[in-house]
Design a protein around this motif. Structure first.
Motif, PDB file in Angstrom:
ATOM      1  N   PHE A 119     -28.804 -50.495 -17.276  1.00  0.00           N
ATOM      2  CA  PHE A 119     -29.202 -49.576 -18.336  1.00  0.00           C
ATOM      3  C   PHE A 119     -30.708 -49.658 -18.571  1.00  0.00           C
ATOM      4  O   PHE A 119     -31.318 -50.719 -18.422  1.00  0.00           O
ATOM      5  N   GLU A 120     -31.267 -48.523 -18.959  1.00  0.00           N
ATOM      6  CA  GLU A 120     -32.668 -48.509 -19.373  1.00  0.00           C
ATOM      7  C   GLU A 120     -32.795 -49.104 -20.774  1.00  0.00           C
ATOM      8  O   GLU A 120     -31.813 -49.204 -21.517  1.00  0.00           O
ATOM      9  N   ASP A 121     -33.991 -49.521 -21.148  1.00  0.00           N
ATOM     10  CA  ASP A 121     -34.198 -50.139 -22.463  1.00  0.00           C
ATOM     11  C   ASP A 121     -34.167 -49.117 -23.601  1.00  0.00           C
ATOM     12  O   ASP A 121     -33.657 -49.397 -24.677  1.00  0.00           O
ATOM     13  N   GLN A 122     -34.722 -47.935 -23.371  1.00  0.00           N
ATOM     14  CA  GLN A 122     -34.858 -46.961 -24.455  1.00  0.00           C
ATOM     15  C   GLN A 122     -33.501 -46.405 -24.880  1.00  0.00           C
ATOM     16  O   GLN A 122     -32.676 -46.023 -24.050  1.00  0.00           O
ATOM     17  N   ALA A 123     -33.293 -46.369 -26.183  1.00  0.00           N
ATOM     18  CA  ALA A 123     -32.042 -45.845 -26.734  1.00  0.00           C
ATOM     19  C   ALA A 123     -32.183 -44.360 -27.040  1.00  0.00           C
ATOM     20  O   ALA A 123     -33.223 -43.896 -27.507  1.00  0.00           O
ATOM     21  N   HIS A 124     -31.127 -43.624 -26.759  1.00  0.00           N
ATOM     22  CA  HIS A 124     -31.025 -42.215 -27.120  1.00  0.00           C
ATOM     23  C   HIS A 124     -29.834 -42.044 -28.054  1.00  0.00           C
ATOM     24  O   HIS A 124     -28.970 -42.931 -28.150  1.00  0.00           O
ATOM     25  N   TYR A 125     -29.772 -40.889 -28.717  1.00  0.00           N
ATOM     26  CA  TYR A 125     -28.691 -40.669 -29.685  1.00  0.00           C
ATOM     27  C   TYR A 125     -28.091 -39.285 -29.514  1.00  0.00           C
ATOM     28  O   TYR A 125     -28.757 -38.328 -29.104  1.00  0.00           O
ATOM     29  N   VAL A 126     -26.800 -39.231 -29.827  1.00  0.00           N
ATOM     30  CA  VAL A 126     -26.079 -37.974 -29.896  1.00  0.00           C
ATOM     31  C   VAL A 126     -25.158 -38.080 -31.105  1.00  0.00           C
ATOM     32  O   VAL A 126     -24.732 -39.179 -31.476  1.00  0.00           O
ATOM     33  N   ALA A 127     -24.893 -36.964 -31.758  1.00  0.00           N
ATOM     34  CA  ALA A 127     -23.979 -36.959 -32.904  1.00  0.00           C
ATOM     35  C   ALA A 127     -22.918 -35.884 -32.686  1.00  0.00           C
ATOM     36  O   ALA A 127     -23.181 -34.845 -32.070  1.00  0.00           O
ATOM     37  N   PHE A 128     -21.732 -36.186 -33.200  1.00  0.00           N
ATOM     38  CA  PHE A 128     -20.643 -35.210 -33.148  1.00  0.00           C
ATOM     39  C   PHE A 128     -20.137 -35.002 -34.564  1.00  0.00           C
ATOM     40  O   PHE A 128     -19.762 -35.952 -35.250  1.00  0.00           O
ATOM     41  N   ILE A 129     -20.148 -33.745 -34.987  1.00  0.00           N
ATOM     42  CA  ILE A 129     -19.747 -33.380 -36.343  1.00  0.00           C
ATOM     43  C   ILE A 129     -18.344 -32.794 -36.285  1.00  0.00           C
ATOM     44  O   ILE A 129     -18.105 -31.786 -35.600  1.00  0.00           O
ATOM     45  N   ILE A 130     -17.432 -33.434 -36.980  1.00  0.00           N
ATOM     46  CA  ILE A 130     -16.033 -33.009 -37.000  1.00  0.00           C
ATOM     47  C   ILE A 130     -15.721 -32.386 -38.356  1.00  0.00           C
ATOM     48  O   ILE A 130     -15.987 -32.976 -39.404  1.00  0.00           O
ATOM     49  N   LYS A 131     -15.165 -31.183 -38.323  1.00  0.00           N
ATOM     50  CA  LYS A 131     -14.774 -30.479 -39.543  1.00  0.00           C
ATOM     51  C   LYS A 131     -13.307 -30.078 -39.438  1.00  0.00           C
ATOM     52  O   LYS A 131     -12.679 -30.235 -38.389  1.00  0.00           O
TER      53      LYS A 131
ATOM     54  N   ALA B 252     -21.552 -30.717 -31.222  1.00  0.00           N
ATOM     55  CA  ALA B 252     -22.430 -31.763 -30.689  1.00  0.00           C
ATOM     56  C   ALA B 252     -23.859 -31.541 -31.165  1.00  0.00           C
ATOM     57  O   ALA B 252     -24.346 -30.409 -31.221  1.00  0.00           O
ATOM     58  N   VAL B 253     -24.524 -32.633 -31.504  1.00  0.00           N
ATOM     59  CA  VAL B 253     -25.934 -32.605 -31.921  1.00  0.00           C
ATOM     60  C   VAL B 253     -26.715 -33.490 -30.958  1.00  0.00           C
ATOM     61  O   VAL B 253     -26.367 -34.651 -30.747  1.00  0.00           O
ATOM     62  N   THR B 254     -27.756 -32.939 -30.382  1.00  0.00           N
ATOM     63  CA  THR B 254     -28.583 -33.715 -29.457  1.00  0.00           C
ATOM     64  C   THR B 254     -30.020 -33.759 -29.953  1.00  0.00           C
ATOM     65  O   THR B 254     -30.462 -32.925 -30.745  1.00  0.00           O
ATOM     66  N   TRP B 255     -30.751 -34.742 -29.473  1.00  0.00           N
ATOM     67  CA  TRP B 255     -32.163 -34.900 -29.808  1.00  0.00           C
ATOM     68  C   TRP B 255     -32.988 -34.799 -28.533  1.00  0.00           C
ATOM     69  O   TRP B 255     -32.484 -35.078 -27.427  1.00  0.00           O
ATOM     70  N   ASP B 256     -34.217 -34.407 -28.704  1.00  0.00           N
ATOM     71  CA  ASP B 256     -35.153 -34.433 -27.589  1.00  0.00           C
ATOM     72  C   ASP B 256     -35.230 -35.878 -27.087  1.00  0.00           C
ATOM     73  O   ASP B 256     -35.460 -36.809 -27.845  1.00  0.00           O
ATOM     74  N   ARG B 257     -35.016 -36.078 -25.774  1.00  0.00           N
ATOM     75  CA  ARG B 257     -34.929 -37.436 -25.234  1.00  0.00           C
ATOM     76  C   ARG B 257     -36.269 -38.155 -25.229  1.00  0.00           C
ATOM     77  O   ARG B 257     -36.332 -39.366 -24.952  1.00  0.00           O
TER      78      ARG B 257
END
Length: 967
Positions: A640-652, A659-664
């Motif tokens: 694995f690379e050191d840098q962490a990335h994030y993704v979010a999932f919104i459930i309704k 799905a919610v993504t961020w600029d990597r």
């Protein structure tokens, strides 16, 4: 695969020596005299006696066959295996000159030959000798019970060593039935072998019961058998992870052997070997090495033992990274095995495989391939082509071909290994799961990402379901080790599933489900379940609980059996799972604590969507890192690379997931520094909201309430205080946020009435508490805060009990029984060292130490999750940074909040920062005033925070606390 082997010492059925002529008699006596104490001398006299026999110097009237038989047995005991077998065969040859092969005098010879062949892994020849023995029993001893028992004993041990455990059990049980005398030494020996067979068969519960029965029968009158039975029971306990008791038994056994059989060091070997395996499992390599060295030192001349211990010693060196030493001893072990047993032998093959692993680690791939290929041929000859061990060698060779770039051949061998393991072990077995993961790595290197993801997903699905089922019967340490590997596999799958090209596909949804089902899994209060149920006094419930434990135990073992073994035992995995689930539901109806077990079932995001109210969303934030697998210069490069990335999932509700993504390229660590500075200095910054929350907020236009399941860096901030500069609002102005560990908690949400009982603990006396974490200062302000709360709640029929200073003990908190509210104002701690500290013990709170108590005044998360708080609506941890803990990807914070929720509390209020006493005191006053009036912890928290903001606009103060809830 590099592993130890258990030593199992068997007693051969030895013929009684006949009277010998003087010269031969003296040599035979010398062999017997020296074979335990001075094996070299025994070997000298044995060789001399063989020469006399072969040259005819021993008079034939004295019985050449008997002489050959007994010298053969002695040579076997001093590890002259080939000479010993040759002597037996010559003895048989002498007998057959004057007797038919079914003559009763040949019975002992056939038994001994069968044993020799069996221990040399020549099972065909062993079976032939045993068949001849059976023919003699049938023809000459049909009514001789003792002879029948002897035959069944030999048959039982033979079938166990061959791997036919069902036949072994039948033979040994029939022999026991013939004797039917529990105190008979032969029956005790049979019980020991039967218990050992059950262990090899995978029936651990029956193995334990049988060995305990043997121990009870041997106590007081059969010392040697007693010690042997304890050795076997200890080996079983090691396999089950019961390390503490097994260590006690083995050390006591060793002391007894030292005092009773000091002249026969070989009797201590099984104990030495078990102790070395035990300490190896505990990663106490120094102790493991010590006991192997003791075994080698005391038995250095016993050639059959030395190579086993050398193999185990080399395995330790291999784990320590001492590859030169490991190679030396693997080589020596292999040479000894080959000399004693020949080239087609399981132990020899195992050592060669370990040696190939050394070459592979060094990058000597051609040498490793040659050795693994040799082992593959040996395994084919020993086990055939449909055996799990053969599949392991196929896998080893296939993975090497992958490093060489021979992808077609690698794929063929790995698929072949997969099919063998599926057929013989079933889709639940860890070795099958490993093969699927190996194939996934192959697909990645071959740049077939879709095939890799399918394989990783398939393996994870089996692994997580398996983990849920076996957790109740694992020790704390086993759960941690098991989960650590699973967590890494989940992170690897997520690294692929959350790539921009896949994040909106079913692969990402599968990853979400895996996360939902594994967050917080280590917090499993099995000890609390046992204690509460057994203390209930309800015999029917206790019986149901014990049945559940036994069935869970059997289920855990069933996963590790081969498919054939499960069929022989009549075990159906799916039926066992359903039966356990029904027992859990029955127990959950009576005991709230068992809901935690129900929560361990596998659930999907759709089930969460079904229970989400209007204007509400559940947000699962997942941290991941990029993962790579490739072959560079014939070396497998993966990680694995050191840098962490994030993704979010919104459930309704209504089956909505977004799905919610961020600029990597976003640097979240830098964002956290900006966040900390902003709240520290009361700055309404323009950046942190855009980094951490704006991408999420765009999906929340129709939402007023959020259940947030954070991960990674999101555990260290409070989204409510992020400031939207464009709209001049904090997030708290738009939505109310409660943290949850996992979306599964919402499925089991309960509407419990608030019990008007409060236990208030403040300003403990730290003078007797020993800690390495910090210099503990008394908290006079915390005591005043606690006294305020007592006054607020001492109305409207509330019952409060307060404990300050010396009375604010750990013992007192452990004695709490389901109060409605618990308030603890003290210091908290966490140790952010995830690699070296048990996460269940790395966070907690400090309390007073009661004089004479075994409690140390430090309540850890592990201890907190075993409290009895099933009717508790709110726990307030008014301590410094109780919301922090060891952050690990995929499982949330190993902190007190999850521990108190597992203990039964519905809501836990924690602090992320340390605020001044005056601000903390005022906020708590408002909180308890609202709780008193509203009798709803969540409503009280949000109302109190809104009221406090009218008095203090500093987000550092009004945003210091977060609410963690079950829903």
């Amino acid at each position: 695969m590099h592993h130890f082997t258990f030593l199992v010492l068997l007693v051969l059925l030895v013929s009684t020596p006949k009277t010998l002529a003087q010269t031969c008699l003296q040599k035979m006596d010398s062999v017997y005299h020296f074979k335990y104490s001075e094996p070299e001398k025994a070997r000298f006299y044995a060789t001399a006696l063989l020469e006399d026999l072969d040259s005819g110097r021993c008079v034939t009237e004295l019985g050449l066959a008997a002489l050959y038989n007994n010298i053969g047995l002695s040579l076997w005991e001093i590890s002259e295996k080939k000479k010993g077998l040759d002597a037996l065969l010559r003895g048989l040859h002498e007998e057959l000159k004057t007797k038919p092969e079914t003559h009763p005098d040949l019975l002992g010879l056939y038994y001994n030959l069968s044993t020799f062949y069996r221990e040399s892994a020549n099972f065909r020849a062993a079976q032939e000798s045993l068949d001849k023995a059976e023919h003699i029993i049938t023809r000459h001893f049909a009514n001789d019970q003792k002879k029948k028992v002897g035959f069944l004993y030999n048959k039982g041990v033979y079938n166990r060593e061959k791997g036919d455990f069902s036949e072994s059990v039948d033979a040994l049980e029939n022999a026991i039935d013939l004797i039917n005398n529990p105190s008979d030494s032969t029956q005790i020996a049979l019980q020991i072998e039967l218990g050992t067979t059950y262990r090899n068969f995978g029936d651990m519960a029956q193995s334990e019961a049988t060995l305990i029965k043997a121990i009870q029968a041997a106590e007081g009158n059969q010392e040697l058998l007693l010690l042997r039975a304890i050795d076997r029971l200890s080996a079983l306990m090691i396999e089950l992870g019961d390390f503490s008791d097994s260590e006690t038994y083995l050390l006591e056994n060793l002391a007894l052997k030292d005092s009773l059989f000091s002249s026969r060091p070989i009797l201590k070997l099984e104990t030495y070997n078990n102790l070395s395996i035990l300490y190896y499992q505990l990663n106490d390599l120094e102790s493991a090495e010590k006991y192997i060295a003791m075994g080698l030192d005391e038995n250095k001349d016993i050639r059959s033992v030395k190579p086993k211990l050398l193999n185990n010693l080399a395995t330790i060196y291999m784990r320590e990274g001492k590859l030169d030493e490991a190679e030396k001893y693997f080589n020596e072990s292999a040479e000894d095995f080959q000399e004693i047993y020949g080239s087609i032998n399981p132990d020899y093959a195992t050592t060669l495989s370990n040696l190939a692993g050394i070459y592979k680690l060094r990058g000597e791939l051609n040498r490793a391939l040659d050795t693994y290929s040799k082992v593959l041929d040996m395994d084919r000859a020993i086990y055939g082509t449909n055996h799990p061990t053969y599949a392991t060698s196929l896998s080893n060779v296939g993975l090497l071909y992958m490093q060489f770039g021979s992808m077609g051949l690698a794929k063929k061998l790995l698929n072949q290994a997969k099919q063998i393991r599926l057929k013989t072990l079933g889709g639940y077995h860890p070795l099958y799961i490993k093969t699927v993961n190996d194939l996934a790595i192959y697909h990645l290197i071959a740049k077939d990402t879709l095939a890799a993801m399918d394989a990783f997903d398939h393996a994870l699905d089996a692994e997580i379901h398996h983990m849920h089922d076996i957790f109740p019967v694992l020790t704390d340490n086993q759960r941690k080790l098991y989960f650590n590997e699973t967590r890494s596999n989940i992170e690897r799958y997520c690294a692929l599933a959350f790539q921009p090209s896949f994040v909106h596909t079913p692969y990402a949804i599968h990853a979400v489900n895996h996360f939902i089902n594994t967050k917080g899994m280590l917090f499993y209060a099995s000890e609390k379940m046992r204690r509460i149920i057994l203390a209930s006094g309800d015999e029917a419930i206790i019986k149901t609980y014990n049945t559940w434990r036994e069935e869970k135990y059997l289920l855990a073992q069933a996963y590790l059996l081969t498919k054939e073994e499960r069929e022989k035992q009549g075990l159906d995995i799916e039926e066992m799972e359903v039966y356990c689930a029904n027992l859990e539901k029955e127990l959950a109806q009576t005991f709230h604590v068992f809901l935690e077990e129900e929560r361990s079932a596998y659930h999907t995001w759709e089930e969460i969507s079904e229970v989400i109210p209007d204007s509400t969303a559940m947000i699962d934030i997942i941290q991941y890192r990029n993962y790579h697998a490739k072959v560079v210069d014939q070396k497998l490069d993966q990680g694995f690379e050191d840098q962490a990335h994030y993704v979010a999932f919104i459930i309704k509700k209504d089956s909505v997931i977004e799905a919610v993504t961020w600029d990597r390229a976003i640097d979240f660590e830098k964002g956290l520094k900006l966040y900390n500075n902003a709240i520290k200095f009361g700055i309404k910054d323009k950046l942190t909201y855009k980094i951490f929350w704006e991408p999420i907020q765009t999906h929340l236009s129709d939402v007023k309430r959020v259940y947030l399941s954070p991960d990674g860096i999101y555990h260290k901030l409070n989204p409510a205080i992020l400031y939207d500069n464009d709209n001049q609002k904090y997030v708290a102005d738009k939505i109310n946020i409660s943290n949850i560990t996992s979306g599964k908690d919402l499925i089991y949400k309960e509407n419990k009435p608030l019990i008007r009982e409060a236990r208030i603990v403040g300003n403990p006396d730290f003078s007797n508490v020993q800690t390495e974490y910090m210099q503990l200062k008394q908290l006079a302000g915390a005591e005043e805060e606690a006294k305020d709360i007592t006054k607020i709640l001492d109305v409207r029929k509330w019952h409060t009990e307060s404990y300050y200073f010396a009375e604010a003990t750990e013992d007192q908190i452990k004695a709490f029984q389901n109060p409605g509210v618990i308030h603890i104002a003290t210091h908290g701690f966490f140790k952010d060292d995830p690699e070296n500290v048990d996460p269940l013990h790395s966070s907690g709170i400090f309390l007073s130490k009661k004089e004479g108590s075994s409690n140390d005044g430090i309540l850890t998360a592990y201890e907190a999750m075993n409290l009895q708080l099933d009717q508790t609506s709110l726990v307030v941890l008014a301590a410094c940074e109780t919301g922090l803990g060891t952050v690990k990807n995929g499982e949330g914070v190993f902190g007190l909040q999850r521990a108190f929720l597992v203990a039964g509390a519905d809501n836990v209020l924690i602090s992320l920062v340390k605020i001044n006493d005056q601000a903390a005191r005022r906020f708590m006053n408002l909180l308890y005033e609202q709780l008193r009036d509203l009798e709803n912890p969540q409503q009280a928290f949000f109302k109190a925070r809104a009221l406090y903001r009218q008095e203090d606009e500093n987000p550092y103060n009004w945003g210091a606390y977060i609410l963690v809830t079950k829903g």
